[in-house]
Design a protein around this motif. Structure first.
Motif, mmCIF file in Angstrom:
data_model
loop_
_atom_site.group_PDB
_atom_site.id
_atom_site.type_symbol
_atom_site.label_atom_id
_atom_site.label_comp_id
_atom_site.label_asym_id
_atom_site.label_seq_id
_atom_site.Cartn_x
_atom_site.Cartn_y
_atom_site.Cartn_z
ATOM 1 N N ILE A 43 0.835 -1.208 0.000
ATOM 2 C CA ILE A 43 0.000 0.000 0.000
ATOM 3 C C ILE A 43 0.867 1.254 0.000
ATOM 4 N N SER A 44 1.947 1.254 0.765
ATOM 5 C CA SER A 44 2.865 2.403 0.769
ATOM 6 C C SER A 44 3.498 2.601 -0.601
ATOM 7 N N TYR A 45 3.869 1.515 -1.259
ATOM 8 C CA TYR A 45 4.447 1.595 -2.606
ATOM 9 C C TYR A 45 3.449 2.206 -3.590
ATOM 10 N N ILE A 46 2.198 1.759 -3.524
ATOM 11 C CA ILE A 46 1.175 2.284 -4.432
ATOM 12 C C ILE A 46 0.947 3.772 -4.183
ATOM 13 N N ILE A 47 0.855 4.165 -2.926
ATOM 14 C CA ILE A 47 0.628 5.579 -2.596
ATOM 15 C C ILE A 47 1.798 6.435 -3.060
ATOM 16 N N LEU A 48 3.021 5.977 -2.821
ATOM 17 C CA LEU A 48 4.186 6.757 -3.230
ATOM 18 C C LEU A 48 4.316 6.838 -4.751
ATOM 19 N N ASN A 49 3.966 5.770 -5.458
ATOM 20 C CA ASN A 49 4.010 5.818 -6.931
ATOM 21 C C ASN A 49 3.003 6.828 -7.479
ATOM 22 N N ARG A 50 1.834 6.882 -6.909
ATOM 23 C CA ARG A 50 0.833 7.854 -7.371
ATOM 24 C C ARG A 50 1.222 9.273 -7.021
ATOM 25 N N HIS A 51 1.916 9.451 -5.913
ATOM 26 C CA HIS A 51 2.321 10.779 -5.493
ATOM 27 C C HIS A 51 3.411 11.356 -6.390
ATOM 28 N N TYR A 52 4.335 10.522 -6.846
ATOM 29 C CA TYR A 52 5.460 11.000 -7.637
ATOM 30 C C TYR A 52 5.233 10.938 -9.150
ATOM 31 N N GLU A 53 4.033 10.589 -9.579
ATOM 32 C CA GLU A 53 3.762 10.592 -11.036
ATOM 33 C C GLU A 53 3.438 11.963 -11.540
#
Length: 53
Positions: A43-53
């Motif tokens: 979940i942290s990986y998914i949130i961070l990927n969406r934040h840095y796109e």
């Protein structure tokens, strides 16, 4: 996310899964801890990927 992990790793939740049983040879308590830990990482990986796109 942090509050959910705090609730999941709280002593009453740990006592719920502290039974003498196994899932594929792994004690239920260890399976619970590692599954929650893995879900937190994903979940942290998914949130961070969406934040840095």
């Amino acid at each position: 996310m942090a509050i959910a992990l705090l609730v999941a790793f709280n002593i009453p939740m740990i006592y719920i899964f502290d039974i003498d049983a196994a899932i594929f040879g792994i004690p239920v308590l260890y399976a619970f801890i590692f599954i929650i830990w893995l879900l937190a990482i994903v979940i942290s990986y998914i949130i961070l990927n969406r934040h840095y796109e």
